[in-house]
Design an enzyme around this catalytic site. Structure first.
Site: not given
Ligand code: ADP
Length: 395
Positions: A7, A90, A179, A209, A240, A282-284, A332-334, A383
């Site tokens: 990529n 990619r 995506h 993400g 964005r 960052d959502f954390r 979505g996953e975390n 991916e």
């Molecule tokens: P991209 O590939 O678009 O760069 P990712 O799919 O890797 O993005 O997602 C990154 C984002 O996921 C981070 O900026 C953060 O907001 C979120 N993230 C990752 N881990 C966690 C977590 N444990 N809790 C909440 N949000 C998370």
């Protein structure tokens, strides 16, 4: 077969060497700061990550360092490059020319170049990766996997903007979506986990993400997706803006003394949850901030989740129903709190959340209750594996 997945960006390059028989990544890593100074990150499976500063004036040196790392005596994962069967690349934008992945030929390179206009930052960089691999590993097949291809099944009513038709004819202005590799991969896994026939199903995938997009997939074909001509449209993202009133651009340009490039920079890099929260993309960080009473951080998360829910609602209309919703990618996953917030708007669909499963970490799983009318899953996207599979299928 061992497949090198590349990529390639303008100043960075991510790679994985995947064994397609076991579908395990043998090594992963990236080259950063290409053309500036240069750093190689190399991680063989199950071993320590190695970071080395190395001069990388061009992608040529970067890819050569990757190949050297993969084959070196100390911690390489293959004896020689003869073991690499193919390279999967990619490619961000395939325009209307590419509806699926293809083996790269001179004609394919020309056709990708013709799409450069639509992704001026990405496609040329992707092609540098292709040409460098052709040079350093002559004779090996290279495959192009496009971010846009999966969305090419959208009907015209979904991809046309309400703009003068000639802009479509002259400049190919339309919705493309991005995506695609992830939406394709995750929608397949979702159908399988739900026990429904992919070719007879209604699935909504929320790829959340740093960049985020949603897609509506009916009978295995994408019907609509939230990103547009570029990845700026749709959801509120890390930095964005997503959808806004287009007139805001002129308004802000006047107030702030910005030209069009300045406004675009704000919309791409200074907006989204970062701009709203004035804290972080960052959502954390946002969760931590919101828990500590930071109102703007809480607002950013609310705005994000509300937009996701609105898109899901509109895609239920587009599909005239929904069987499965899948959450994927970093957020979505975390981020269980975000999933819960989104689903709180969708009770009218007969969705009920299984809080224990939602709050648990770990593997792909159902997070709705067994009697929920719509099955909701958390599915990790991959991916690189999807690119590996498509590469093997073509060579
Ligand atoms: P991209 O590939 O678009 O760069 P990712 O799919 O890797 O993005 O997602 C990154 C984002 O996921 C981070 O900026 C953060 O907001 C979120 N993230 C990752 N881990 C966690 C977590 N444990 N809790 C909440 N949000 C998370």
């Amino acid at each position: 077969m061992k497949v090198l997945v590349i990529n390639c960006g303008s100043s960075s390059l991510k790679y994985q060497l995947i064994d397609s028989d076991t579908e395990e990544a043998l090594a992963t890593g990236l080259c950063e700061r290409i053309g500036i100074d240069g750093r190689l990150v190399y991680q063989p499976a199950g071993a320590e990550k190695e970071k080395t500063d190395l001069a990388m004036p061009t992608h040529n040196e970067a890819i050569q360092f990757v190949l050297d790392a993969l084959t070196n005596d100390k911690n390489g994962v293959i004896k020689s490059l003869d073991e690499v069967g193919a390279i999967g690349h990619r490619i961000v934008h395939g325009g209307e020319k590419f509806t699926k992945s293809v083996v790269i030929t001179d004609d394919v390179i020309k056709a990708i170049e013709e799409c450069n206009d639509l992704a001026p930052l990405h496609n040329p960089a992707n092609l540098i990766g292709v040409r460098t691999c052709q040079k350093l590993m002559p004779g090996k097949p290279n495959v192009a996997v496009f971010d846009t291809a999966f969305h090419q099944t959208m009907p015209a009513k979904a991809y046309m903007y309400g703009l003068p038709y000639e802009y479509y004819e002259k400049y190919a202005v339309r919705r493309y979506g991005f995506h695609g590799t992830s939406h394709d991969f995750v929608s397949h896994v979702a159908a399988e986990m739900a026990g429904v026939d992919y070719k007879n199903s209604k699935i909504i995938v929320a790829h959340l993400g740093n960049g985020a997009s949603i897609s509506a997939v009916k009978n295995g074909e994408c019907q609509d997706t939230s990103m547009g001509l570029t990845p700026l449209e749709g959801l509120v993202m890390g930095t964005r803006s997503g959808d806004i009133d287009p007139s805001i651009m002129e308004f802000i340009a006047g107030k702030e003394g910005l030209d069009i490039a300045g406004v675009m920079n704000v919309l791409n890099k200074k907006s989204g949850v970062q701009g709203l929260s004035q804290l972080s993309s960052d959502f954390r960080d946002l969760e931590e901030g919101a828990n500590a009473g930071n109102e703007k951080a809480a607002l950013a998360m609310d705005v994000f989740a509300y937009r996701v829910a609105k898109y899901i609602g509109s895609y239920v209309a587009a599909l005239n129903g929904v069987d499965v919703i899948a959450f994927t990618a970093g957020i979505g996953e975390n981020a269980p709190a975000i999933r819960e917030k989104v689903l709180s708007y969708l009770g009218y669909l007969g969705i009920t959340l299984n809080a224990d499963e939602n709050n648990r970490r770990g593997e792909d799983r159902l997070i709705s209750t067994t009697d929920s009318k719509v099955k909701v899953f958390v599915i990790s996207t991959n991916e690189e594996l999807a690119i590996c599979r498509q590469t093997v299928a073509l060579v």
